[in-house]
Write an enzyme that holds these catalytic residues in place. Structure first.
Site, PDB file in Angstrom:
ATOM      1  CB  VAL A  57      41.629  50.970  36.276  1.00 23.33           C
ATOM      2  CG1 VAL A  57      41.844  51.553  37.654  1.00 23.33           C
ATOM      3  CG2 VAL A  57      41.431  49.460  36.329  1.00 23.33           C
ATOM      4  CG  ASN A  83      47.303  48.259  44.870  1.00 24.62           C
ATOM      5  OD1 ASN A  83      48.105  47.399  45.243  1.00 24.62           O
ATOM      6  ND2 ASN A  83      46.025  48.255  45.262  1.00 24.62           N
ATOM      7  CE1 TYR A 148      47.976  39.201  40.226  1.00 22.17           C
ATOM      8  CE2 TYR A 148      49.887  37.855  40.759  1.00 22.17           C
ATOM      9  CZ  TYR A 148      49.072  38.926  41.034  1.00 22.17           C
ATOM     10  OH  TYR A 148      49.350  39.730  42.095  1.00 22.17           O
ATOM     11  CB  ALA A 149      52.856  34.955  35.555  1.00 18.92           C
TER      12      ALA A 149
END
Length: 242
Positions: A57, A83, A148-149
């Protein structure tokens, strides 16, 4: 629910992504393309309407070639589920530049590149559903997951932006985000049992969620049953944040 639709799922070889692929396929999709960076993860795909494609990706040329091929076969893409994602956890003073950048690249840039390729095509077709897999961490934060957040908050903002951009000129293109809580995947299975029990205790439904419960919502948002839902973020967390 998704009868006759052409679907693309990134990170579709394992975890929640794999369950999403299987659910869309069993709910009547004409074709479901599971995109994954790992060829091994795609070997276990089964079903006449599921197709595995090795795609990075972060490689715009790789993405373009793959999407061109799918469109040449089917004439359109109806559903995109962003995803694919990774974690590289650490509290901020111990998070190095590499851990930060890897997560930003896959979880944020990867979603951008996929949607830049597919979203405008949906506008041309006049319809489509884009679903970004976010997380409750992106809505509420979580210790040790600054990178990640940030990305999971970012894909919510992206969905809201695309709900406006891709619906221009009368196109019925919708964009939404799904924010799972703690779900029973290989990732959560590495968490100490004491921590899991604490999460269950704080969750009104007193359990960890199952991948199928996330996939059920994704399938609904991919279908025409949700034709008036766009620009939304929906939690699947058992009431963790109530």
């Amino acid at each position: 629910m998704v009868q006759g639709k052409i679907c693309v799922v990134t990170g579709g070889g394992k975890g929640i992504g794999r369950v999403i692929v299987d659910t869309l396929a069993s709910n009547g999709a004409e074709a479901v393309y599971a995109l994954d960076v790992s060829a091994d993860a795609l070997k276990e795909l089964n079903g006449s309407n599921t197709h595995g494609q090795v795609v990075n990706v972060l490689d715009a040329d790789n993405i373009h070639t793959c999407i061109e091929d799918i469109c040449a076969r089917h004439g359109r893409i109806d559903v995109l589920i962003n995803n694919a994602g990774i974690t590289r956890d650490a509290v901020i003073n111990k998070m190095d530049d590499g851990a930060w950048q890897q997560v930003i690249d896959v979880n944020l840039k990867g979603v951008f590149l996929m949607t830049r390729e597919i979203g405008p095509r949906m506008m041309e077709y006049g319809s489509g559903s884009i679903i970004n897999i976010s997380s409750v961490v992106g809505l509420d934060g979580n210790m040790g997951q600054t990178n990640y957040a940030a990305t999971k908050a970012g894909v919510v903002a992206m969905a809201k932006t695309w709900a406006k951009e891709f619906a221009r000129k009368g196109a019925a293109v919708r964009a939404n985000a799904v924010a799972p809580g703690f779900i029973n995947t290989p990732m959560i299975q590495t968490v100490p049992e004491k921590v899991i029990e604490g999460i269950k205790a704080k969750t009104p439904l007193k359990r960890i969620g199952e991948p199928q419960e996330v996939a059920n919502l994704v399938s609904f948002l991919a279908s025409d049953l949700s034709s008036y839902i766009t620009g939304q973020v929906i939690r699947v967390d058992g009431g963790l944040t109530v």
